[in-house]
Design an enzyme around this catalytic site. Structure first.
Site, PDB file in Angstrom:
ATOM      1  CE  LYS A  35     -15.458   5.372   1.669  1.00 13.85           C
ATOM      2  NZ  LYS A  35     -15.717   6.479   0.689  1.00 13.85           N
ATOM      3  CE1 TYR A 256     -39.982  -9.154  21.883  1.00  9.51           C
ATOM      4  CE2 TYR A 256     -37.918  -9.155  20.126  1.00  9.51           C
ATOM      5  CZ  TYR A 256     -38.488  -9.081  21.503  1.00  9.51           C
ATOM      6  OH  TYR A 256     -37.497  -9.328  22.448  1.00  9.51           O
TER       7      TYR A 256
HETATM    8  C1  LIG Z   1     -15.619   6.111  -0.927  1.00 13.04           C
HETATM    9  C2  LIG Z   1     -15.071   6.886  -1.655  1.00 13.04           C
HETATM   10  C3  LIG Z   1     -14.302   6.406  -2.896  1.00 13.04           C
HETATM   11  C4  LIG Z   1     -14.999   4.847  -3.527  1.00 13.04           C
HETATM   12  O1  LIG Z   1     -16.269   4.880  -4.129  1.00 13.04           O
HETATM   13  P1  LIG Z   1     -16.953   3.535  -4.367  1.00 13.04           P
HETATM   14  O2  LIG Z   1     -18.446   3.928  -5.070  1.00 13.04           O
HETATM   15  O3  LIG Z   1     -17.017   2.540  -3.435  1.00 13.04           O
HETATM   16  O4  LIG Z   1     -15.848   2.898  -5.765  1.00 13.04           O
HETATM   17  C5  LIG Z   1     -13.600   7.256  -3.784  1.00 13.04           C
HETATM   18  N1  LIG Z   1     -13.392   8.259  -3.432  1.00 13.04           N
HETATM   19  C6  LIG Z   1     -13.764   8.886  -2.095  1.00 13.04           C
HETATM   20  C7  LIG Z   1     -13.570  10.261  -1.987  1.00 13.04           C
HETATM   21  C8  LIG Z   1     -14.666   8.159  -1.373  1.00 13.04           C
HETATM   22  O5  LIG Z   1     -15.215   8.675  -0.372  1.00 13.04           O
END
Ligand SMILES: *Cc1c(COP(=O)(O)O)cnc(C)c1O
Length: 359
Positions: A35, A256
């Protein structure tokens, strides 16, 4: 001159990490989470490498992400973790949604019926995350009873991504297992029960079940700073170009609001990267870059397009040279700690807007 961040993505390292996950999980199937554009690393390339290396499925957040992976030619099962809005897209692109809400489950079922198809789904239960998921066994049974849906997976998600509360992780797993056992008792349990994120892959063997579902560790980073060992390799190296070098006198303010005053005669490298490029402004006066192998601490505030670093110790440096933002000893964890955040946000932030090249 090219603005912003150039990210080099090491696909061999990504595959190495996938294999490390497999080894840790005793050869269980891996649902590789890609993702957010593979945590900023580029979903098409990274997911392609994972598919080739034998990941059993890929997981994305939205239908559009799954559609893009199909368009780039990927054949693996693609689990859509969150998005339930584009039902047509699920069918058109052969995606496998997660059922986490009865109303949308009924809509999936109706659409499948209309198309004369059976839709594979994973059923998600909320065991303590309090975000997405069906609330208990009754809702699970109702979803599973819908026509034209086939539950191929049963899943839940830990609210601890970093193992701060092992007791709560155990409680969540117990809740999940009691639903799993109840379904098994009825002969209804989906074949693939999965719950383990990266933290659980590394340190909570009981949660591995039928498959594991890691994200972060595939990119070479553990979700906790220390404790467990895992032979991971970082996948992203990030760099930016030096716009100009300047000699500053002792006592001169930099950037800045003059939050930094030079304490010596200083060679300042003005690097063409800023917060508009996803370089966290919170690193102002706290982070560092590496120039020609030497540490170059950030001086003063990070600007929209520019960051000034102390390159006095860098030998033979010139305008147009590259400054390393991530890599050569600068880890996502180092940046996250300096910026008061987590490595997930660093990687997605840097990679999100970067020009990426795969190695
Ligand atoms: C993002 C996610 C993962 C992976 O989690 P990590 O901590 O990056 O290993 C697994 N399951 C779901 C439902 C997620 O949203």
């Amino acid at each position: 001159m090219l603005r912003g961040i150039k990210a080099e993505i090491d696909l061999d390292a990504a595959v190495h990490n996938l294999n490390a996950v497999r080894e840790t999980a005793n050869g269980l199937p891996v649902i590789a989470v890609v993702k957010a554009d593979a945590y900023g690393h580029g979903a098409a390339e990274v997911a392609g490498a994972f598919e080739k290396a034998g990941a059993s499925a890929l997981a994305v957040a939205f239908v559009s992400e799954g559609a893009a992976l199909r368009e780039s030619g990927l054949k693996s099962p693609i689990v859509v973790l969150f998005d339930t809005s584009d039902i047509g897209g699920l069918f058109d692109f052969g995606l496998t949604p997660v059922v986490h809400d009865l109303k949308t489950a009924a809509a999936f079922s109706a659409e499948a019926r209309k198309r004369g198809k059976v839709l594979d789904v994973h059923i998600k239960v909320d065991t303590g995350m309090g975000r997405l998921g069906l609330s208990g066994i009754n809702d699970v049974l109702e979803a599973m009873g819908l026509p034209n849906l086939r539950a191929v997976g049963l899943m839940s998600h830990f609210s601890d991504a970093d193992l701060t509360d092992m007791e709560f992780m155990k409680l969540q797993l117990d809740r999940f297992n009691s639903i799993r056992e109840a379904l098994k008792g009825k002969g209804l349990c989906p074949p693939l029960c999965h719950m383990a994120n990266s933290a659980a892959v590394v340190t909570f063997r009981d949660s591995h079940l039928d498959a594991v579902r890691p994200g972060l560790m595939l990119y070479g980073c553990l979700p906790f700073k220390e404790g467990a060992e895992a032979a991971l390799r970082p996948v992203m190296r990030a760099k930016a170009e030096i716009l100009v070098l300047r000699k500053l006198k002792k006592g001169q303010p930099v950037s800045y609001a003059r939050t930094f005053i030079t304490t010596r005669e200083t060679v300042a490298a003005v690097v063409a990267v800023g917060y508009a490029d996803g370089y966290p402004r919170a690193l102002s006066n706290r982070g560092r870059m590496i120039i020609n192998g030497s540490p170059a601490p950030i001086m003063g505030r990070i600007c929209m397009d520019l960051t000034v670093v102390d390159a006095t110790d860098a030998v033979g440096v010139d305008a147009g040279d590259e400054a390393v933002l991530l890599g050569e000893g600068i880890t996502a964890w180092e940046m996250a700690e300096a910026a008061g955040t987590i490595p997930y946000e660093i990687l997605t932030g840097l990679g999100g807007k970067a020009r990426r090249v795969c190695a």
